[in-house]
Write a protein that holds these residues in place. Sequence first.
Motif, PDB file in Angstrom:
ATOM      1  N   UNK A 157       4.889 -13.555  32.807  1.00 25.97           N
ATOM      2  CA  UNK A 157       4.127 -14.731  32.804  1.00 25.97           C
ATOM      3  C   UNK A 157       3.045 -14.780  33.895  1.00 25.97           C
ATOM      4  N   UNK A 158       3.167 -13.953  34.933  1.00 24.19           N
ATOM      5  CA  UNK A 158       2.020 -13.609  35.933  1.00 24.19           C
ATOM      6  C   UNK A 158       1.068 -12.918  35.689  1.00 24.19           C
ATOM      7  N   UNK A 159       1.244 -11.833  34.399  1.00 20.73           N
ATOM      8  CA  UNK A 159       0.468 -10.705  34.194  1.00 20.73           C
ATOM      9  C   UNK A 159      -1.175 -11.127  34.198  1.00 20.73           C
ATOM     10  N   UNK A 160      -1.527 -12.068  33.131  1.00 21.88           N
ATOM     11  CA  UNK A 160      -2.795 -12.661  32.799  1.00 21.88           C
ATOM     12  C   UNK A 160      -3.310 -13.069  34.308  1.00 21.88           C
ATOM     13  N   UNK A 161      -2.376 -13.754  35.185  1.00 20.86           N
ATOM     14  CA  UNK A 161      -3.009 -14.276  36.342  1.00 20.86           C
ATOM     15  C   UNK A 161      -3.551 -12.863  37.147  1.00 20.86           C
ATOM     16  N   UNK A 162      -2.814 -11.991  37.453  1.00 18.93           N
ATOM     17  CA  UNK A 162      -3.129 -10.801  38.402  1.00 18.93           C
ATOM     18  C   UNK A 162      -4.341 -10.085  37.425  1.00 18.93           C
ATOM     19  N   UNK A 163      -4.201  -9.924  36.017  1.00 16.19           N
ATOM     20  CA  UNK A 163      -5.275  -9.290  35.542  1.00 16.19           C
ATOM     21  C   UNK A 163      -6.432 -10.220  35.626  1.00 16.19           C
ATOM     22  N   UNK A 164      -6.521 -11.343  35.691  1.00 18.56           N
ATOM     23  CA  UNK A 164      -7.823 -11.985  35.845  1.00 18.56           C
ATOM     24  C   UNK A 164      -8.477 -11.806  37.638  1.00 18.56           C
ATOM     25  N   UNK A 165      -7.548 -11.485  38.242  1.00 16.00           N
ATOM     26  CA  UNK A 165      -7.869 -11.162  39.658  1.00 16.00           C
ATOM     27  C   UNK A 165      -8.383  -9.745  39.837  1.00 16.00           C
ATOM     28  N   UNK A 166      -7.882  -8.897  39.107  1.00 17.68           N
ATOM     29  CA  UNK A 166      -8.216  -7.636  38.966  1.00 17.68           C
ATOM     30  C   UNK A 166      -9.685  -7.493  38.343  1.00 17.68           C
ATOM     31  N   UNK A 167      -9.954  -8.416  37.260  1.00 20.75           N
ATOM     32  CA  UNK A 167     -11.114  -8.354  36.516  1.00 20.75           C
ATOM     33  C   UNK A 167     -12.306  -8.899  37.664  1.00 20.75           C
ATOM     34  N   UNK A 168     -11.883 -10.030  38.238  1.00 22.35           N
ATOM     35  CA  UNK A 168     -12.821 -10.581  39.369  1.00 22.35           C
ATOM     36  C   UNK A 168     -13.273  -9.402  40.273  1.00 22.35           C
ATOM     37  N   UNK A 186     -16.696 -14.378  59.617  1.00 19.21           N
ATOM     38  CA  UNK A 186     -15.155 -15.134  59.260  1.00 19.21           C
ATOM     39  C   UNK A 186     -14.872 -14.983  57.812  1.00 19.21           C
ATOM     40  N   UNK A 187     -16.154 -14.914  57.094  1.00 18.30           N
ATOM     41  CA  UNK A 187     -15.828 -15.230  55.664  1.00 18.30           C
ATOM     42  C   UNK A 187     -15.334 -13.873  55.045  1.00 18.30           C
ATOM     43  N   UNK A 188     -14.637 -13.878  54.129  1.00 16.80           N
ATOM     44  CA  UNK A 188     -14.260 -12.776  53.427  1.00 16.80           C
ATOM     45  C   UNK A 188     -15.125 -11.762  52.654  1.00 16.80           C
ATOM     46  N   UNK A 189     -15.116 -10.809  52.345  1.00 15.51           N
ATOM     47  CA  UNK A 189     -16.021  -9.606  51.783  1.00 15.51           C
ATOM     48  C   UNK A 189     -16.221 -10.004  50.458  1.00 15.51           C
ATOM     49  N   UNK A 190     -15.475 -11.011  49.787  1.00 13.37           N
ATOM     50  CA  UNK A 190     -15.629 -11.346  48.272  1.00 13.37           C
ATOM     51  C   UNK A 190     -16.733 -12.152  48.390  1.00 13.37           C
ATOM     52  N   UNK A 191     -17.118 -12.722  49.384  1.00 12.55           N
ATOM     53  CA  UNK A 191     -18.369 -13.867  49.017  1.00 12.55           C
ATOM     54  C   UNK A 191     -19.524 -13.200  49.191  1.00 12.55           C
ATOM     55  N   UNK A 192     -19.862 -11.982  49.814  1.00 12.80           N
ATOM     56  CA  UNK A 192     -21.126 -11.413  49.756  1.00 12.80           C
ATOM     57  C   UNK A 192     -20.876 -10.044  49.931  1.00 12.80           C
ATOM     58  N   UNK A 193     -21.889  -8.954  49.327  1.00 14.13           N
ATOM     59  CA  UNK A 193     -21.698  -7.544  49.679  1.00 14.13           C
ATOM     60  C   UNK A 193     -22.385  -7.312  50.898  1.00 14.13           C
ATOM     61  N   UNK A 194     -23.287  -8.203  51.415  1.00 16.53           N
ATOM     62  CA  UNK A 194     -24.118  -7.646  52.593  1.00 16.53           C
ATOM     63  C   UNK A 194     -25.230  -6.957  52.250  1.00 16.53           C
ATOM     64  N   UNK A 195     -25.853  -7.078  50.878  1.00 17.75           N
ATOM     65  CA  UNK A 195     -26.871  -6.078  50.525  1.00 17.75           C
ATOM     66  C   UNK A 195     -28.034  -6.960  50.138  1.00 17.75           C
TER      67      UNK A 195
END
Length: 472
Positions: free
Chosen positions: A282-293, A426-435
Amino acid sequence: MQKKSLFSKMMATYTLIIIISFVIVAAVLSFWFQGYNFRQRETQLSSVSNIVANGAVQYFHGDLSVGNISKILEHVSEYSSSDILLFDNYGYVCAVSKKEHKDFIGYQLLTKDLENLRLGNSIEKKEFQEKIFDIPVYSYIVPIFNRGMFQGAILFNTAMYEIKEPLKEVYQIIWISAVLAMVLSSIVIYYFSQKIIVRPLSKINNVSDKIAKGDVGKRVDINSNDEIGELAKAFNSMADSLEQVENNRRTFISNVSHELRSPITSIKGFIGGIIDGIIPKEKENYYLSIAYEEIQRLTRLINDLLDLSAIEAGKFTLNIQKYDINEIIRLSVIKFETKIKSKKLNVNVWLDDKSVYVLVDRDKIIQVITNLIDNAVKYVEFGGNIEIRTKVRGQKVFVSIYNDGQCIPEEDAKYLWERFYKSDKSRTSKVSTGLGLAIVRSIIVQHGEEIWFKNKQSKGVEFIFTLKRNIK
């Protein structure tokens, strides 16, 4: 083939120049002294010729015997170290200074010489009558006049070796001095060339070899206010730049590795968990969506890296055309409608005139404006304000994007345009690539324009860049 060093070439050139210079000087001095010696000889003979001339006039008028005129010639000959021949007004020898020269009596002057003497001209010859004397002689002929009438001439013959013999010592002094000067000059040039040029260049060469082998921290220590000193400063400046480039390269590789490793690790973990059955069904779709992001984030990072590399390498061609910058801004703002509403932001757009046409690559400028608006939305506080303006000034159009978030700290300002720079650590690297800002700056520079930022005194940061206006 053995390589010739710069020093050996320089020494050979300088030595050749010195030798040629001193040889020329010595030769000129030698010829000058020889000429000077002949002029002195002429002056001496001119002075003693008056004594002979007075006796000769008396002899021609019968007031003086042959024996007496011969004695006069003999005494003057000893004093002047020359052989003397006395000519009558027809150019015939009528008296000599030495008995062994009696055979010359009756010898006649050349017609051309006799004509010059009748005109009152003295005659100087360095090889006169060599057939008679059998040796090279210096001859000086002086005309004799009495009451304006040509009476005869006096010929002084001096062996050339007697004139040149005193010059030998002078020549020796000149040439020995020239040789000593050549040797001394070569030694001085060798010493100062080693000190001023060769050793500093050798230092630079040694340091350059070490830098080429990877020791980028080495520097040249040369204190000089001349061109060599300027070369050393320029070399050290280049070394500083190389060291900075090397540090940037290492930092870039480290950042890229980190930015790539993080999403790949996440994707690997999530997919591995699903395959191994660790993650519930039941959690596979959730984690697949995270992997897709994470895959999307990885794709954005790789695309940004490719864009930045292509821009900086000049491997893309700008498609410059006429576009309305106001319309580009309107379309770009609409893309952020969802993010703007989610943060309840107040966005004010102030456009100069209805349409402002500029010469740009439309896709690249959209990328610039999109990145700057995204940056403003990202760092403005909830319910904050964003202002976008265009202003026409002469041949330029100024575009500014302001947000009233926190000012950029002074210590971070100089790194703002660098790759992977993130003002908010302090922001996570997911917010920006820094480029984003690095890409923005590279695109603006490729357009031949400028971009900068400034912190507002009250609050907020404003980014400003220029574009070339189309006024046709």
